[in-house]
Design an enzyme around this catalytic site. Structure first.
Site, PDB file in Angstrom:
ATOM      1  N   HIS A   9      21.885 -10.170  34.450  1.00  0.00           N
ATOM      2  CA  HIS A   9      21.319 -10.309  33.109  1.00  0.00           C
ATOM      3  C   HIS A   9      20.134  -9.349  32.983  1.00  0.00           C
ATOM      4  CE1 HIS A   9      23.556 -14.014  32.082  1.00  0.00           C
ATOM      5  NE2 HIS A   9      23.477 -14.253  33.374  1.00  0.00           N
ATOM      6  N   LYS A  54      33.651 -11.675  29.292  1.00  0.00           N
ATOM      7  CA  LYS A  54      33.005 -12.869  29.823  1.00  0.00           C
ATOM      8  C   LYS A  54      33.379 -14.109  29.008  1.00  0.00           C
ATOM      9  CE  LYS A  54      30.222 -15.361  32.355  1.00  0.00           C
ATOM     10  NZ  LYS A  54      28.855 -15.001  32.753  1.00  0.00           N
ATOM     11  N   HIS A 101      32.272 -18.380  33.405  1.00  0.00           N
ATOM     12  CA  HIS A 101      31.253 -19.365  33.738  1.00  0.00           C
ATOM     13  C   HIS A 101      32.021 -20.670  33.890  1.00  0.00           C
ATOM     14  CE1 HIS A 101      27.101 -21.148  33.480  1.00  0.00           C
ATOM     15  NE2 HIS A 101      27.872 -22.220  33.329  1.00  0.00           N
ATOM     16  N   HIS A 124      29.246 -17.015  40.089  1.00  0.00           N
ATOM     17  CA  HIS A 124      28.211 -17.883  40.667  1.00  0.00           C
ATOM     18  C   HIS A 124      28.768 -19.247  41.118  1.00  0.00           C
ATOM     19  CE1 HIS A 124      28.365 -19.243  36.547  1.00  0.00           C
ATOM     20  NE2 HIS A 124      27.521 -18.323  36.095  1.00  0.00           N
ATOM     21  N   HIS A 137      27.076  -9.287  38.731  1.00  0.00           N
ATOM     22  CA  HIS A 137      26.709 -10.280  37.705  1.00  0.00           C
ATOM     23  C   HIS A 137      25.203 -10.193  37.488  1.00  0.00           C
ATOM     24  CE1 HIS A 137      27.118 -14.618  35.994  1.00  0.00           C
ATOM     25  NE2 HIS A 137      26.026 -14.038  35.519  1.00  0.00           N
ATOM     26  N   ASP A 155      23.354 -12.949  39.479  1.00  0.00           N
ATOM     27  CA  ASP A 155      23.045 -13.781  38.311  1.00  0.00           C
ATOM     28  C   ASP A 155      21.537 -13.789  38.063  1.00  0.00           C
ATOM     29  OD1 ASP A 155      23.471 -15.388  36.089  1.00  0.00           O
ATOM     30  OD2 ASP A 155      23.529 -17.260  37.235  1.00  0.00           O
TER      31      ASP A 155
END
Length: 382
Positions: A50, A134, A172, A210, A48, A284
């Site tokens: 970004h 996602k 999420h 997460h 995970h 994350d």
């Protein structure tokens, strides 16, 4: 630890120690001498991550590429990555931003919307570069305004195709109902969305990303192996919600899902260090410029890529579970995704090093997790 950009506080450089005595534990080689220690593990992956785009992508991708072999890359750009064609193009941008000698492999994802089609899922699977889809409930986090508004009413055909294609759904896991307390949004999501989803589509592979609560731990543990798993971040293993407020408001400890009470942190640590195969590494890591964190309406996200492996190792050492670290960082993730484990190795040396206060680039500064602190474990490639 490789540092990129101009560092305001320099990272200390240490040579990896060559120590005489050793013992073998599975595929890990542990070398010890007095208080010094080396640990060799299979190269980890980040399930995970970004990476952003543009200048920010070029600034941060070397940090992840220095330690991780692969990463599941989040699609919440502006505009979001909603098609296979866009995912392929984004992947090319990432590859171009990598250091010349890097073998890092970005694993792409699609951003689920109310209008995503089953055909797009087929195209994604056939592409060979898209590995998951996602789910962002609309308004749940950064750049989620284009997310799903009615999962069962508008996305069921897509979810059925994903189950058919063995395409994992990454969630999420928070509701966005303003009447639900921010600290309860994960639990309510499990009760009202995730549990019904699993019951309706038992063949759908799901990663609850997460996780932050004991309820999430219990839910994942209750599901059958291979159907539901969870990623866990360094911040949710090391920090509780006090970290947001101690000594004043701490914007660099603000992330979504928000940090929770200490009892939840302890539950997550216990689950991760138990050796349960349903939990695996997902940082994350979410970079924002310092000025966008330290402002009247600061962005959610913690940039932990430069320190993640050091922090995970700290958690496992403190739990007396270093023998279970490699499975969490390097085995459980690829096993769930049906991908081969990495064959390369990294070395973790128990040598103190100071985390930079910030990383400086032409567009501004980025403050990492644990900025200014001294960490005990330092990773290096072999």
């Amino acid at each position: 630890m490789v540092a990129f950009g101009t560092i305001k506080t320099p990272v200390l450089s240490f040579k990896v120690l060559k120590l005489p005595s050793s013992r073998i534990e599975g595929s890990r080689r542990l070398k010890c001498k007095a208080s010094k220690m080396e640990l060799t593990i299979t190269q980890p992956d980040d399930w995970h991550l970004h990476l952003r785009d543009g200048e920010l992508l070029q600034a941060v991708v070397p940090h992840s590429a220095s330690c991780f072999g692969r990463a599941i890359v989040m699609p919440n750009l502006k505009p979001p990555i909603t098609s296979t064609a866009a995912a392929v193009a984004y992947r090319e941008s990432i590859l171009k931003a990598l250091p010349a000698d890097s073998d890092f492999s970005p694993l792409m994802t699609l951003y689920l919307t109310d209008t995503t089609s089953p055909r797009e899922i087929k195209l994604a699977r056939e592409s060979g570069v898209v590995f998951a889809v996602k789910l962002y409930p609309a308004g749940a986090t950064t750049n989620s305004q284009d997310g799903v508004t009615d999962l069962f009413g508008k996305c069921l055909p897509v979810l059925e195709e994903m189950a058919e294609q063995s395409m994992p759904l990454l969630v999420h896991g928070e509701v966005t109902d303003p009447n639900v307390d921010v600290f309860d949004r994960e639990k309510v999501f499990i009760d009202t969305i995730l549990q019904p989803l699993i019951q309706r589509l038992p063949r759908l592979k799901v990663v609850m990303e997460h996780i932050t609560t004991m309820e999430a731990v219990r839910f994942v543990e209750s599901c059958s192996y291979g159907s539901v798993a969870a990623t866990v971040t360094p911040q949710h293993l090391l920090l509780n919600r006090n970290a947001i407020f101690q000594g004043g408001l701490q914007p660099h400890n603000y992330c979504l899902p928000v940090l929770k009470r200490e009892i939840h942190r302890q539950a997550i640590v216990s689950a991760v260090t138990s050796g349960n195969k349903k939990f695996f590494l997902g940082t994350d890591s979410a970079p924002h410029e310092k000025r966008r964190k330290e402002c009247a309406c600061g962005c959610a996200g913690i940039y932990n890529a430069p320190v993640a492996i050091s922090l995970y190792t700290k958690v496992f050492e403190e739990a007396g579970a270093l023998d279970k670290l490699e499975a969490f960082t390097s085995f459980n993730g690829p096993d769930f995704y049906g991908l081969p484990r990495n064959t390369s190795k990294i070395k973790l040396t128990r040598t103190p090093w100071k985390v930079p206060e910030s990383f400086s680039f032409s567009f501004g500064d980025i403050v990492p997790m644990s900025a200014g602190e001294t960490l005990e474990w330092q990773p290096s490639s072999i």
